[in-house]
Design a protein around this motif. Structure first.
Motif, PDB file in Angstrom:
ATOM      1  N   ASN A   1       0.828  -1.219   0.000  1.00 53.75           N
ATOM      2  CA  ASN A   1       0.000   0.000   0.000  1.00 53.75           C
ATOM      3  C   ASN A   1       0.857   1.262   0.000  1.00 53.75           C
ATOM      4  O   ASN A   1       0.468   2.276  -0.573  1.00 53.75           O
ATOM      5  CB  ASN A   1      -0.956   0.013   1.188  1.00 53.75           C
ATOM      6  N   ASP A   2       2.029   1.198   0.636  1.00 50.31           N
ATOM      7  CA  ASP A   2       2.931   2.346   0.624  1.00 50.31           C
ATOM      8  C   ASP A   2       3.497   2.559  -0.778  1.00 50.31           C
ATOM      9  O   ASP A   2       3.605   3.693  -1.238  1.00 50.31           O
ATOM     10  CB  ASP A   2       4.053   2.155   1.643  1.00 50.31           C
ATOM     11  N   PHE A   3       3.841   1.479  -1.472  1.00 43.56           N
ATOM     12  CA  PHE A   3       4.315   1.613  -2.856  1.00 43.56           C
ATOM     13  C   PHE A   3       3.236   2.249  -3.724  1.00 43.56           C
ATOM     14  O   PHE A   3       3.507   3.109  -4.553  1.00 43.56           O
ATOM     15  CB  PHE A   3       4.693   0.250  -3.445  1.00 43.56           C
ATOM     16  N   LYS A   4       1.994   1.831  -3.523  1.00 42.18           N
ATOM     17  CA  LYS A   4       0.873   2.374  -4.288  1.00 42.18           C
ATOM     18  C   LYS A   4       0.705   3.871  -4.006  1.00 42.18           C
ATOM     19  O   LYS A   4       0.507   4.668  -4.920  1.00 42.18           O
ATOM     20  CB  LYS A   4      -0.408   1.609  -3.910  1.00 42.18           C
TER      21      LYS A   4
ATOM     22  N   LYS B   1      -1.255  -4.061  10.276  1.00 41.24           N
ATOM     23  CA  LYS B   1      -0.700  -5.199   9.544  1.00 41.24           C
ATOM     24  C   LYS B   1      -1.819  -6.143   9.135  1.00 41.24           C
ATOM     25  O   LYS B   1      -2.862  -6.224   9.789  1.00 41.24           O
ATOM     26  CB  LYS B   1       0.372  -5.907  10.370  1.00 41.24           C
ATOM     27  N   ASP B   2      -1.582  -6.830   8.017  1.00 41.43           N
ATOM     28  CA  ASP B   2      -2.550  -7.781   7.473  1.00 41.43           C
ATOM     29  C   ASP B   2      -1.780  -8.830   6.684  1.00 41.43           C
ATOM     30  O   ASP B   2      -0.554  -8.918   6.812  1.00 41.43           O
ATOM     31  CB  ASP B   2      -3.613  -7.058   6.623  1.00 41.43           C
ATOM     32  N   GLU B   3      -2.470  -9.588   5.857  1.00 41.14           N
ATOM     33  CA  GLU B   3      -1.796 -10.670   5.124  1.00 41.14           C
ATOM     34  C   GLU B   3      -0.745 -10.164   4.141  1.00 41.14           C
ATOM     35  O   GLU B   3       0.174 -10.885   3.780  1.00 41.14           O
ATOM     36  CB  GLU B   3      -2.813 -11.571   4.402  1.00 41.14           C
ATOM     37  N   LYS B   4      -0.833  -8.899   3.702  1.00 43.86           N
ATOM     38  CA  LYS B   4       0.141  -8.341   2.761  1.00 43.86           C
ATOM     39  C   LYS B   4       1.136  -7.389   3.420  1.00 43.86           C
ATOM     40  O   LYS B   4       2.100  -6.973   2.782  1.00 43.86           O
ATOM     41  CB  LYS B   4      -0.580  -7.596   1.640  1.00 43.86           C
ATOM     42  N   HIS B   5       0.884  -7.009   4.653  1.00 43.54           N
ATOM     43  CA  HIS B   5       1.707  -6.021   5.357  1.00 43.54           C
ATOM     44  C   HIS B   5       2.099  -6.589   6.720  1.00 43.54           C
ATOM     45  O   HIS B   5       1.234  -6.779   7.572  1.00 43.54           O
ATOM     46  CB  HIS B   5       0.930  -4.705   5.526  1.00 43.54           C
ATOM     47  N   LEU B   6       3.391  -6.826   6.916  1.00 41.98           N
ATOM     48  CA  LEU B   6       3.863  -7.469   8.151  1.00 41.98           C
ATOM     49  C   LEU B   6       3.904  -6.532   9.353  1.00 41.98           C
ATOM     50  O   LEU B   6       4.063  -6.993  10.479  1.00 41.98           O
ATOM     51  CB  LEU B   6       5.267  -8.056   7.930  1.00 41.98           C
ATOM     52  N   TYR B   7       3.787  -5.226   9.111  1.00 42.68           N
ATOM     53  CA  TYR B   7       3.922  -4.247  10.191  1.00 42.68           C
ATOM     54  C   TYR B   7       2.777  -3.238  10.144  1.00 42.68           C
ATOM     55  O   TYR B   7       2.272  -2.910   9.072  1.00 42.68           O
ATOM     56  CB  TYR B   7       5.257  -3.487  10.068  1.00 42.68           C
ATOM     57  N   ASP B   8       2.407  -2.737  11.328  1.00 44.77           N
ATOM     58  CA  ASP B   8       1.530  -1.569  11.372  1.00 44.77           C
ATOM     59  C   ASP B   8       2.318  -0.388  10.812  1.00 44.77           C
ATOM     60  O   ASP B   8       3.538  -0.323  10.952  1.00 44.77           O
ATOM     61  CB  ASP B   8       1.117  -1.252  12.813  1.00 44.77           C
ATOM     62  N   TYR B   9       1.600   0.571  10.208  1.00 47.85           N
ATOM     63  CA  TYR B   9       2.266   1.749   9.660  1.00 47.85           C
ATOM     64  C   TYR B   9       1.275   2.905   9.647  1.00 47.85           C
ATOM     65  O   TYR B   9       0.063   2.707   9.657  1.00 47.85           O
ATOM     66  CB  TYR B   9       2.833   1.480   8.256  1.00 47.85           C
ATOM     67  N   THR B  10       1.811   4.115   9.660  1.00 50.89           N
ATOM     68  CA  THR B  10       0.990   5.317   9.691  1.00 50.89           C
ATOM     69  C   THR B  10       1.491   6.297   8.641  1.00 50.89           C
ATOM     70  O   THR B  10       2.695   6.557   8.555  1.00 50.89           O
ATOM     71  CB  THR B  10       1.058   5.994  11.078  1.00 50.89           C
TER      72      THR B  10
END
Length: 160
Positions: free
Chosen positions: A26-29, A144-153
């Motif tokens: 999502n960050d790349f997007k 975090k979810d199945e595609k993101h291993l870390y929480d992020y803001t």
């Protein structure tokens, strides 16, 4: 406007061995959405970390290497020359790496940070944001979810 954009860990880590140490699709997007159609300023090592130039962006590469001339890029030897090339009435982005962020911070109007809620071993770091110079105006938490291993803001700062 000159906008600095980066994904930064809790310990200000940016990456190691010229690579990111996390994967956040999502960050790349978001990065693509914000920077497409604009001038992007980066150091040589950041440019060389891409498999090919990023589409639909004007690449400005800062390097001390003479005769460095990758296809499709504007090459300069200072942050000031890079900024001077950018259109005055359009958004332009500083995209890294650590040394270029340090050089560009004084010229930056907005900082777009993706704060990765984890610490990492790294060899490149983002400069510390001095809260007396910058105001946090927007913050959006992501978990975090199945595609993101870390929480992020996502955080947006404007120069005071």
């Amino acid at each position: 406007m000159l906008i600095m954009i980066a994904a930064v860990a809790e310990n200000n880590a940016l990456g190691k061995n010229n690579e990111l140490v996390w994967h956040l699709p999502n960050d790349f997007k978001r990065f693509k959405e914000l920077t497409t159609g604009h001038h992007i300023i980066m150091g040589r090592k950041t440019f060389e970390s891409f498999p090919k130039p990023l589409p639909n962006r004007t690449h400005i590469v800062i390097t001390r290497q003479e005769n460095y001339n990758p296809d499709g890029c504007i090459v300069v030897n200072s942050i000031e020359k890079a900024i001077a090339i950018c259109p005055e009435n359009e958004d332009s982005y500083i995209i890294g790496g650590g040394e270029i962020y340090n050089l560009g911070l004084q010229y930056t109007d907005i900082i777009e940070i993706t704060k990765v809620h984890h610490t990492f071993e790294a060899d490149a770091f983002f400069p510390k944001i001095n809260e007396s110079d910058w105001l946090l105006v927007e913050s959006e938490e992501n978990f975090k979810d199945e595609k993101h291993l870390y929480d992020y803001t996502y955080e947006t700062y404007i120069k005071r």
